[in-house]
Design a protein around this motif. Sequence first.
Motif, mmCIF file in Angstrom:
data_model
loop_
_atom_site.group_PDB
_atom_site.id
_atom_site.type_symbol
_atom_site.label_atom_id
_atom_site.label_comp_id
_atom_site.label_asym_id
_atom_site.label_seq_id
_atom_site.Cartn_x
_atom_site.Cartn_y
_atom_site.Cartn_z
ATOM 1 N N LEU A 408 32.295 -0.027 13.498
ATOM 2 C CA LEU A 408 31.278 0.059 14.546
ATOM 3 C C LEU A 408 29.897 0.383 13.991
ATOM 4 C CD1 LEU A 408 33.213 2.075 17.308
ATOM 5 C CD2 LEU A 408 33.308 -0.363 16.764
ATOM 6 N N SER A 409 29.718 0.289 12.679
ATOM 7 C CA SER A 409 28.439 0.691 12.079
ATOM 8 C C SER A 409 27.282 -0.199 12.530
ATOM 9 C CB SER A 409 28.552 0.692 10.557
ATOM 10 O OG SER A 409 28.944 -0.579 10.078
ATOM 11 N N ASN A 410 27.568 -1.393 13.012
ATOM 12 C CA ASN A 410 26.507 -2.273 13.510
ATOM 13 C C ASN A 410 26.440 -2.326 15.035
ATOM 14 O OD1 ASN A 410 25.571 -3.114 10.950
ATOM 15 N ND2 ASN A 410 27.312 -4.527 10.766
ATOM 16 N N VAL A 411 27.231 -1.486 15.693
ATOM 17 C CA VAL A 411 27.240 -1.452 17.157
ATOM 18 C C VAL A 411 26.132 -0.535 17.652
ATOM 19 C CG1 VAL A 411 28.551 -0.701 19.180
ATOM 20 C CG2 VAL A 411 29.689 -2.009 17.372
ATOM 21 N N ASN A 423 39.557 8.891 18.665
ATOM 22 C CA ASN A 423 39.976 7.487 18.666
ATOM 23 C C ASN A 423 40.323 6.963 17.270
ATOM 24 O OD1 ASN A 423 39.398 6.622 21.577
ATOM 25 N ND2 ASN A 423 37.432 7.508 20.982
ATOM 26 N N ASP A 424 40.245 7.848 16.251
ATOM 27 C CA ASP A 424 40.555 7.465 14.870
ATOM 28 C C ASP A 424 39.715 6.279 14.397
ATOM 29 O OD1 ASP A 424 41.906 7.896 12.471
ATOM 30 O OD2 ASP A 424 43.417 6.374 12.927
ATOM 31 N N ILE A 425 38.454 6.239 14.801
ATOM 32 C CA ILE A 425 37.558 5.154 14.396
ATOM 33 C C ILE A 425 37.105 5.388 12.958
ATOM 34 C CG2 ILE A 425 35.473 3.871 14.974
ATOM 35 C CD1 ILE A 425 35.664 5.057 17.788
ATOM 36 N N LYS A 426 37.179 4.353 12.159
ATOM 37 C CA LYS A 426 36.805 4.449 10.749
ATOM 38 C C LYS A 426 35.486 3.720 10.494
ATOM 39 C CE LYS A 426 41.653 4.644 9.304
ATOM 40 N NZ LYS A 426 42.193 4.676 10.686
ATOM 41 N N GLY A 427 34.952 3.900 9.286
ATOM 42 C CA GLY A 427 33.704 3.251 8.914
ATOM 43 C C GLY A 427 32.492 4.109 9.247
ATOM 44 N N GLY A 428 31.314 3.471 9.190
ATOM 45 C CA GLY A 428 30.078 4.205 9.434
ATOM 46 C C GLY A 428 29.833 4.471 10.905
ATOM 47 N N SER A 445 37.441 9.257 12.427
ATOM 48 C CA SER A 445 37.500 9.147 10.961
ATOM 49 C C SER A 445 36.245 8.483 10.421
ATOM 50 C CB SER A 445 38.744 8.341 10.544
ATOM 51 O OG SER A 445 39.921 8.995 10.957
ATOM 52 N N PHE A 446 35.110 8.707 11.100
ATOM 53 C CA PHE A 446 33.841 8.175 10.605
ATOM 54 C C PHE A 446 33.547 8.743 9.223
ATOM 55 C CE2 PHE A 446 32.885 7.750 15.263
ATOM 56 C CZ PHE A 446 32.708 6.367 15.265
ATOM 57 N N SER A 474 31.488 16.147 15.078
ATOM 58 C CA SER A 474 32.330 17.059 14.300
ATOM 59 C C SER A 474 33.701 16.450 14.042
ATOM 60 C CB SER A 474 32.481 18.385 15.040
ATOM 61 O OG SER A 474 33.125 18.187 16.295
ATOM 62 N N ASN A 475 34.434 17.051 13.098
ATOM 63 C CA ASN A 475 35.789 16.624 12.766
ATOM 64 C C ASN A 475 35.858 15.152 12.386
ATOM 65 O OD1 ASN A 475 37.794 18.956 13.308
ATOM 66 N ND2 ASN A 475 36.456 18.982 15.097
ATOM 67 N N ASN A 476 34.997 14.778 11.445
ATOM 68 C CA ASN A 476 35.027 13.451 10.856
ATOM 69 C C ASN A 476 35.058 13.597 9.336
ATOM 70 O OD1 ASN A 476 34.769 11.091 12.901
ATOM 71 N ND2 ASN A 476 33.373 12.647 13.712
ATOM 72 N N ARG A 477 34.671 12.551 8.637
ATOM 73 C CA ARG A 477 34.692 12.577 7.164
ATOM 74 C C ARG A 477 33.302 12.282 6.611
ATOM 75 N NH1 ARG A 477 40.203 8.845 6.565
ATOM 76 N NH2 ARG A 477 41.584 10.263 7.731
#
Length: 845
Positions: A408-411, A423-428, A445-446, A474-477
Amino acid sequence: MFNTAGMCSSLEVQCNEKDKHALLSFKKGVIDPSNKLFSWSTQQDCCQWEGVECDNITSRVIGLGLECSTTLPTYSDKVDKSHCLTGSINLSSLFQLEFLNYLDLNNNDFLSIQFDYVVNSSSILRYLDLSSNEDLLVDNLEWLSRVSSLEYLDLSLINLYKVTNWLQLVAMLPSLSNLHLFQCQLEDIHPSLRYANFTALQALILEQNNFDSELPKWLFNLSSPISYIDLGSNFLRGQLPKALPNFPNLESFYLDQNYLDGQIPEWFGKLKHLQELSLQGNNFSGFIPISLGNASSLIELDLSSNPLTGVLSERNFANLSKLERLGINLKTLILEFDYHWIPPFQLRQLSIAPVYPKVPDWIYTQGSLHQLYIWNSKLSFEDQDKFWIFASRIEFLYLQENLIDGDLSNVMLNSTFTRMKSNDIKGGLPRLSSNVVFADMSNNSFSGSISPLLCDHNKMLNGKSNNLKYLDISNNRLTGGLTDCWNNWKSLVHINLGSNNLTGGIPQSMGLLSNLTSLHLHENSLFGEISPSLKNCHSLLVFNVRENKLSGNIPNWIAQGAKILQLRSNQFSGNIPPQICQMSSLIILDFGNNRISGHLPNCLNNITAMVFNNATLSKLSFCYQLDNTYFFIKDSLELVTKGQGSHYKENLHFMSLVDLSSNELSGTIPPQMFSLVGLHSLNLSHNKLTGGMPKEIGKMKNLESLDFSANKLSGEIPQSMSSLSFLSYLNLSFNNFIGQIPSGTQLQGFGALSYIGNPDLCGPPLTKSCSRDDKSKDTKHKDKNISEFMSWFYIGIESGFVTGFLGVVGVIFLNRKWRHAYFKFLWNMRDRVYVMVAIKMNSIR
């Protein structure tokens, strides 16, 4: 309705003297901090007084409206009612107003109701609103018998816990059409009562009480033209009746958030006027009745969070052309929608779960959608997916507890209220438009830096101002520094960047956030001193930087209005600044596990919030308004109490804590510390404190957790500790306490581990018995007596021996017969002396 002075249209109207006297009598019990009743003077016609309405012909008082206007702040610990009326409501005086038919005192801060049952004061009052006087003490409602003409009664947000006969009293009002008892702490809804004598009742609001029983039978036997029923958010059980109740005029029926079960009855489809039906959050099972689709007047239908089964198709919605709000749980349902189905309605609000792998295509036909909730789903989105284009037109976007796959880094997120939590979303990180006011992307998991979100923002604004007030990632990477681009985000009120892998120092530009009230930077790898620029954050209420590598002295410039300071598990050193004592609103003071030295401040009793701890005034939450609805997002905190870490959110405002453990503090505990009688948790363990524990500790009646372990405290444990009846955790181990643990109290209910490491402490639950010490004193005394006896005994023996020896030695050696008789005598004498000594010693013992 009555909010201006001079409400009489004719200057010829003269106030009735009897009415004036009654109003002045009411005023005597009122405390008026903002001088709202300034016009209430004997020199002025009472028809010209603030809030008073008189009849233009008779000049009698017919209405009194003194409601208080308050503004709910974006982030606050309480609604400011310092300007509102308080004191006592003298109903006896007001009921003397013979023609009063309207009384509105809502949203003030009244504390009690005064009513003289001896005085015969009946009233023709038809409208009574005392709601939102949260501190109003109401022990009974017997005075309702004096207002038999009452049509509208609103006592919402008043604690009626002690009023057990409320139903009988309100049912005696023959003209009552509107009854509002929202959040009144009521417990008994009288479920077994078959009939309640309501003949005119149209609206019944009993939402958010504590009814823990079966559905009341009287509810479905009403003879009144009921049109609005709200029993949501209680603890009601049971099933809805299968037969159609007498509800021909029913328009709204709210039973959400209860424990109801069974099937949804068919008769809902026969209610021609039904507009709002909410059964969400119950245990309804079975099919959704097809007949429900015949309720063509439905505007709201919420069946979500129920284990419903069977088939769901367009047949269920065929006649619901007016539907605007829909909530449905698809988890256990079989979907048979035609792929090309276009619903007959245009929704404004949709709550749906779960969906997989794409949202249903018919959702994209909803051009008027204003609020969208999707949870417990497994979704796959591309960055240019049509869903994000569609979502950009939705003001309230709620995606929570899903599994969302895609970068979703370009959203560009555009919804004013955006919640994409868990939602366990990864990436930027995605980007935020200038329309976003609330953004919660926590517990995903951003990864990567926060700079693209914060520092590249100006390039996308195109001259538009930023409106973001709430940011939680909060609570991301996330990694890297906090960046120094905070000057672009001056509207921020709440920031939570905790539980990431951020490093570096706190940037200077954060000091530009003059509206900031809540800042969480916990559980990162931040280092260095706290930037003094934060002293410009005058509105700061919550400051949480626990579990970092920050160093230097504890800042002495933190806002005096702060309520929570959590600096634990860092590398702070130096003394505790005395300015801490000026923070009278502080409820959490947590400096544990640092390198702080020096003495404890002797001015801590100036922190009045820890003395009184009025929890009703301490609610910490972010407030957001959408479509005339308020959303409250409560702040949260991890605290170490009762020997373990606990998460506080719903009950955070109830907690009052001081934790200065694991530092290098020395000296004695100042007696002022024991004036903090509102404290729930006190932890001074693992320091170098000396001295005793004064008896004043018994005044801390609210203590639930007390830890003084691993210090050098001495003296006896005061007996007054036995009065700490709420104490559920105690640790006094590894000190120098002496004497007996106060007996006959709950202090024996704690394990031996609470007291070990105090060599001179005795009594249960320790195995060391205090009676040994008592015996040792007696033994010393008895040993002294024995010693004296034996001394004289030996002297007598020695004297007798010498005399006997000199007197008979010659005879013994001269006469053989006498010699044998003498030695036989000595042998017998030995036995007699032995018995005599044994008897004497036993008597002494």
